[in-house]
Design a protein around this motif. Structure first.
Motif, short mmCIF file in Angstrom:
data_model
loop_
_atom_site.label_atom_id
_atom_site.label_comp_id
_atom_site.label_asym_id
_atom_site.label_seq_id
_atom_site.Cartn_x
_atom_site.Cartn_y
_atom_site.Cartn_z
N PRO A 1 0.78 -1.25 0.00
CA PRO A 1 0.00 0.00 0.00
C PRO A 1 0.80 1.29 0.00
O PRO A 1 0.44 2.24 -0.70
N ALA A 2 1.88 1.37 0.76
CA ALA A 2 2.62 2.63 0.85
C ALA A 2 3.18 3.06 -0.49
O ALA A 2 3.34 4.26 -0.75
N GLN B 1 1.79 2.65 -3.35
CA GLN B 1 0.72 2.93 -4.30
C GLN B 1 0.19 4.35 -4.12
O GLN B 1 -0.83 4.72 -4.71
N LYS B 2 0.86 5.14 -3.29
CA LYS B 2 0.42 6.52 -3.08
C LYS B 2 1.63 7.44 -3.06
O LYS B 2 2.78 6.99 -2.96
N ALA B 3 1.36 8.73 -3.12
CA ALA B 3 2.44 9.72 -3.17
C ALA B 3 3.27 9.66 -1.89
O ALA B 3 2.77 9.35 -0.80
N GLU B 4 4.56 9.97 -2.05
CA GLU B 4 5.48 9.91 -0.92
C GLU B 4 5.01 10.78 0.24
O GLU B 4 5.12 10.39 1.40
N LYS C 1 2.21 11.33 1.32
CA LYS C 1 1.09 10.76 2.08
C LYS C 1 1.54 9.73 3.11
O LYS C 1 0.72 9.17 3.83
N THR D 1 1.70 3.04 5.11
CA THR D 1 0.46 2.29 5.14
C THR D 1 -0.32 2.57 6.42
O THR D 1 0.21 2.42 7.53
N LYS D 2 -1.57 2.95 6.28
CA LYS D 2 -2.45 3.14 7.43
C LYS D 2 -3.08 1.81 7.84
O LYS D 2 -3.12 0.85 7.06
N GLU E 1 -5.77 0.55 5.53
CA GLU E 1 -5.18 0.10 4.27
C GLU E 1 -4.57 -1.29 4.43
O GLU E 1 -4.67 -2.13 3.52
N TYR F 1 -5.76 -4.63 2.50
CA TYR F 1 -4.75 -5.28 1.66
C TYR F 1 -4.65 -6.77 1.97
O TYR F 1 -4.71 -7.61 1.05
#
Length: 517
Positions: free
Chosen positions: A40-41, A43-46, A48, A51-52, A55, A59
């Motif tokens: 997950p981490a 798959q998003k902008a740095e 952001k 991983t929460k 998420e 996952y």
């Protein structure tokens, strides 16, 4: 709360220092690999972050939903009500499997641990090269052991407790749930993934601008002398040796774990670890091959994050490969350790000490941005010596009012029995010679330090007294918990508490006759 605030302030200062360093220097020594990581981490902008919790749950649920031999459930809840997620991977097979425990995110500000474990999970499911490992392995994964801390990137649990200092006193719902699940699974191998801070405050005293660490990964494996000697040797010579080799073959610099402390105005390096309150020793005391991995990363934010996650992945896959290829050797080592435990062949170590040496330490000079070697003073926990021992008892007996202690021993994997009726028994009693209580709290506790003398006596034990026999497989965890002088005992942490005046008798007794009561 004060501890948490102080930690946050120190972390902010360290982050400022790290981000003020040259990214060029970081990239020179710790370049990012050119790979795609599907967690997950990434798959998003740095900006952001990492991983929460939600998420992570989505996952692992999505990964496992079409695989019938993977079960995703929860072992308990965090202090803020988040389920502590467990993934069990047990592919049908007619082979005698090795049980492996993989854990990440126990410290909430060590994101490569969780991301690396998720990467391992993804690969085991989706890559046929690694899926074959599941023919011989039964794997339990805790990807985010400290969900409250991880969600806000804070090292501690919601009430400010360091969870990796809580595996003896078991003062939080998280450690109780984790240790109970661990004991029920009873793995032969356990790996706890962490990250460490490469820009430590003490490093500022070296050179013109200070130094930083050179190593991608540190290995922490117990040399506590209450851990069976066979377990210690097999962990080092098999698990750790293979993982070091795998990382080095992939361009990583590795070493045994070391930290620093100020002692009498001098900076001392401390190598290795032996505390039963931490997973590496706590799990090993159950005759399990246990390693705590420290990947270079705390306070680096997303700098070198892909490298850190890949380093975690390489180490984790090495442990799984070692388990897959060496099942008979691992089973034999644990069988031998269990036999030695049942024979009560090793003394109980009450106090132990490390050898102090002068040695070379490889680091990076921040002024020159070059690798260099410095001479340091090091207390070496890999060369542990017994300072005080006692004969190993056949059992410990606790008075009925010590129900809390008995419950914790069960969580630690031990069978606890009770006297069905009153009985007079020949035992050794602890007579208090010295009792000191700290004036400052540590982990919300005023620590107690006891000195005792053991005397033989005949005592009438009431019905319901608790008996813990040391001939059982997981019993090596009991002496560190019940011998009063141990730094991490139930007496130190006030699990067993009272006035304990000088001359008084403690409510725990040593039973020395080698037959069941």
């Amino acid at each position: 709360m004060k501890k948490t605030i102080a930690y946050i302030l120190i972390s902010l200062m360290t982050v400022y220092q790290v981000l003020g360093q040259s990214r060029k220097m970081e990239e020179k020594f710790f370049p990012e690999p050119n790979i795609d990581i599907p967690t997950p981490a990434f798959q998003k902008a740095e900006w952001k972050g990492f991983t929460k919790y939600k998420e992570m749950v989505a996952y692992v649920t999505n990964l496992s939903k079409e695989v019938d031999y993977i079960v995703v459930d929860q072992i308990g809840e965090s202090q803020k009500g988040k389920e502590i997620i467990r993934i069990r991977i047990n592919k049908p097979s007619d082979q005698d499997k090795i049980k492996v425990w993989l854990q990440g995110g126990l410290h909430g500000n060590e994101p490569a641990s969780t991301e690396g474990v998720l990467y391992i999970l993804y690969t085991l499911i989706n890559d046929s090269k690694y899926n074959i490992l599941l023919d011989r392995l039964d794997i339990t994964i805790l990807p985010m052991a400290n969900a409250d801390g991880y969600n806000v990137q804070n090292r501690f649990s919601a009430n400010g407790i360091d969870l990796n200092r809580d595996f003896i006193k078991l003062a939080t719902p998280e450690t109780n749930a984790i240790r109970k699940a661990f004991s029920e699974f009873s793995p032969q191998i356990a790996i706890d993934f962490h990250e460490y801070n490469p820009y430590r405050a003490h490093f500022n005293y070296f050179g013109e601008k200070g130094i930083t660490t050179y190593y991608d990964a540190f290995f922490l494996y117990s040399n506590n002398l209450n851990v069976n000697s066979v377990i210690r040797k097999t962990t080092k010579d098999l698990l750790v040796a293979n993982a070091k080799k795998a990382l080095q073959e992939n361009g990583r610099n590795v070493s045994d774990y070391s930290s620093t402390k100020m002692l009498k105005g001098h900076i001392h390096f401390n190598q290795g670890g032996s505390s039963p309150r931490s997973t590496s020793t706590n799990f090993a005391l159950n005759n399990c091959l246990s390693v705590l991995m420290e990947i270079r990363g705390v306070n680096l934010k997303r700098i070198s994050f892909k490298r850190r996650v890949q380093t975690t992945f390489i180490a984790g896959m090495s442990y799984l490969n070692t388990a897959y290829k060496n099942g008979d050797k691992i089973r034999e080592a644990i069988k031998k350790a269990n036999t030695l435990t049942a024979r009560l062949s090793e003394s109980v170590v009450i106090k132990q000490e490390k050898t102090t040496i002068k040695t070379d330490y490889t680091c990076i000079d921040l002024a020159t941005e070059e690798k260099k070697t410095i001479e340091v003073i090091m207390t070496d926990g890999l060369q542990m010596k017994a300072k005080k021992t006692r004969e190993r008892p056949f059992a410990y007996i606790l008075l009925p009012e010590e129900e809390k202690a008995a419950q914790k021993l069960e969580i630690l994997g031990c069978k606890v029995e009770q006297l069905p009726s009153d009985k007079t028994i020949q035992v050794e009693a602890y007579q208090v010679q010295k009792n000191a209580v700290s004036i400052v709290k540590w982990e919300n506790i005023y620590l107690r330090r006891l000195k005792t003398e053991v005397t033989k006596t005949s005592k009438q034990f009431p019905k319901g007294s608790y008996i813990v026999y040391l001939s059982q497989e997981h019993a090596n965890v009991v002496p560190p918990a019940l011998e009063p002088e141990n730094d991490n005992s139930f007496f130190t942490f006030r699990v067993i508490d009272g006035t304990f005046d000088v001359g008084s008798e403690l409510p725990v007794y040593r039973y020395m006759i080698k037959q069941k009561i």
